[in-house]
Design a protein around this motif. Structure first.
Motif, PDB file in Angstrom:
ATOM      1  N   ASP A 222       1.417 -34.475  20.000  1.00  0.00           N
ATOM      2  CA  ASP A 222       2.438 -35.507  19.781  1.00  0.00           C
ATOM      3  C   ASP A 222       1.926 -36.879  20.219  1.00  0.00           C
ATOM      4  O   ASP A 222       2.181 -37.890  19.554  1.00  0.00           O
ATOM      5  CB  ASP A 222       3.716 -35.175  20.564  1.00  0.00           C
TER       6      ASP A 222
ATOM      7  N   GLN B 109      -4.146 -35.544  35.582  1.00  0.00           N
ATOM      8  CA  GLN B 109      -3.652 -34.569  34.595  1.00  0.00           C
ATOM      9  C   GLN B 109      -4.836 -34.139  33.717  1.00  0.00           C
ATOM     10  O   GLN B 109      -4.857 -34.412  32.515  1.00  0.00           O
ATOM     11  CB  GLN B 109      -2.543 -35.187  33.741  1.00  0.00           C
TER      12      GLN B 109
ATOM     13  N   GLU C  88       7.687 -36.380  28.810  1.00  0.00           N
ATOM     14  CA  GLU C  88       6.766 -35.275  28.549  1.00  0.00           C
ATOM     15  C   GLU C  88       6.270 -35.307  27.101  1.00  0.00           C
ATOM     16  O   GLU C  88       7.045 -35.549  26.177  1.00  0.00           O
ATOM     17  CB  GLU C  88       7.468 -33.940  28.835  1.00  0.00           C
ATOM     18  N   TYR C  89       4.973 -35.061  26.935  1.00  0.00           N
ATOM     19  CA  TYR C  89       4.345 -35.024  25.613  1.00  0.00           C
ATOM     20  C   TYR C  89       3.435 -33.813  25.524  1.00  0.00           C
ATOM     21  O   TYR C  89       2.870 -33.385  26.540  1.00  0.00           O
ATOM     22  CB  TYR C  89       3.438 -36.247  25.401  1.00  0.00           C
ATOM     23  N   THR C  90       3.224 -33.318  24.299  1.00  0.00           N
ATOM     24  CA  THR C  90       2.076 -32.434  24.054  1.00  0.00           C
ATOM     25  C   THR C  90       0.923 -33.351  23.647  1.00  0.00           C
ATOM     26  O   THR C  90       1.157 -34.473  23.169  1.00  0.00           O
ATOM     27  CB  THR C  90       2.347 -31.440  22.900  1.00  0.00           C
TER      28      THR C  90
ATOM     29  N   LYS D 234       1.130 -29.589  28.517  1.00  0.00           N
ATOM     30  CA  LYS D 234       1.957 -30.788  28.333  1.00  0.00           C
ATOM     31  C   LYS D 234       1.614 -31.777  29.427  1.00  0.00           C
ATOM     32  O   LYS D 234       1.133 -31.391  30.498  1.00  0.00           O
ATOM     33  CB  LYS D 234       3.442 -30.431  28.395  1.00  0.00           C
TER      34      LYS D 234
ATOM     35  N   PHE E  96      -4.395 -31.896  30.274  1.00  0.00           N
ATOM     36  CA  PHE E  96      -3.720 -32.680  29.233  1.00  0.00           C
ATOM     37  C   PHE E  96      -4.650 -33.780  28.708  1.00  0.00           C
ATOM     38  O   PHE E  96      -4.785 -33.986  27.500  1.00  0.00           O
ATOM     39  CB  PHE E  96      -2.438 -33.286  29.817  1.00  0.00           C
TER      40      PHE E  96
ATOM     41  N   ARG F  25       2.668 -35.817  31.327  1.00  0.00           N
ATOM     42  CA  ARG F  25       3.736 -36.791  31.567  1.00  0.00           C
ATOM     43  C   ARG F  25       3.185 -38.197  31.417  1.00  0.00           C
ATOM     44  O   ARG F  25       2.212 -38.583  32.072  1.00  0.00           O
ATOM     45  CB  ARG F  25       4.356 -36.570  32.934  1.00  0.00           C
TER      46      ARG F  25
END
Length: 235
Positions: free
Chosen positions: A54, A83, A49-51, A3, A86, A5
């Protein structure tokens, strides 16, 4: 599951790469640039927060707007390289869906840059300064991580647009910009150089966050002078 941010998403960006672009601002930045206008992106635990799935679904919603313009998605920040897992998953998904990918970064992150660059069509590379001392003065950090990313881009034959903020009294001298040009001339695959005039639009964020603004009292850079340098040195 990975995940990430996300600070914010801009659906119709026109200045962050070719065409119309969805610009995804990721949380987290290690640099403390004197002219930063997004101090709210520094922390790694802000935003939403995202996957990767998504996030890419959200990006896909705007495909009809950006695809016909030669646009795509630009991952910005903060610095998207803070990140890396991600970012990599999001890039892979974008490429699987035929979405043009771009990174807006100063190259100060973590992870396997080679793997990330495999799925990146273009990098907007923020050159804060080209000397060790100048870099440290502007960012508060050492230049070496940024140079590691630059080496990865050379190795992977990555297309680049270089960006440099022109700040009165700091990076606005003709001598400085001539040296910058000489430095950029040694870097392969540079398609474009953009001189960005320093502005004061983010100053109020420092007040809200109760952080001292490092360039307090420095006026915005004259856009016409910046344009003149752009035309004379970086046609």
């Amino acid at each position: 599951m990975v995940k990430g941010r996300v600070h914010s998403i801009e659906s119709m960006g026109l200045v962050d790469g070719p065409g119309i672009r969805v610009v995804v601002f990721l949380q987290g930045c290690a640099l403390r640039c004197k002219f930063c206008h997004n101090p709210d992106t520094w922390t790694s635990n802000g935003g939403e927060e995202y996957t990767p799935e998504d996030l890419v679904k959200k990006i896909e919603r705007f495909k009809t707007y950006f695809a016909s313009s030669g646009g795509g998605v630009t991952f910005s920040g903060g610095d998207p390289l803070r990140q890396p897992e991600f970012l990599l998953e999001a890039l892979k998904l974008c490429k699987s869906k035929g979405i043009n990918t771009c990174l807006d970064t100063s190259g100060y992150g973590f992870g396997d840059y080679d793997e990330i660059l495999k799925y990146t069509d273009l990098v907007l590379f923020d050159v804060k300064h080209f000397t060790k001392d100048g870099y440290k003065n502007i960012t508060g950090m050492e230049i070496y991580e940024s140079l590691r990313f630059l080496e990865a881009m050379k190795k992977n034959n990555t297309k680049m647009w270089i960006r440099h903020v022109v700040v009165p009294g700091l990076t606005d001298g003709e001598e400085h910009l001539k040296k910058l040009k000489a430095y950029i001339d040694t870097v392969p695959n540079v398609e474009k150089v953009e001189l960005l005039p320093y502005h004061v639009l983010g100053v109020n964020k420092y007040e809200v966050l109760e952080i001292n603004y490092p360039l307090d009292g420095v006026k915005a850079m004259d856009k016409e002078i910046t344009k003149k340098y752009q035309e004379e040195l970086f046609k």
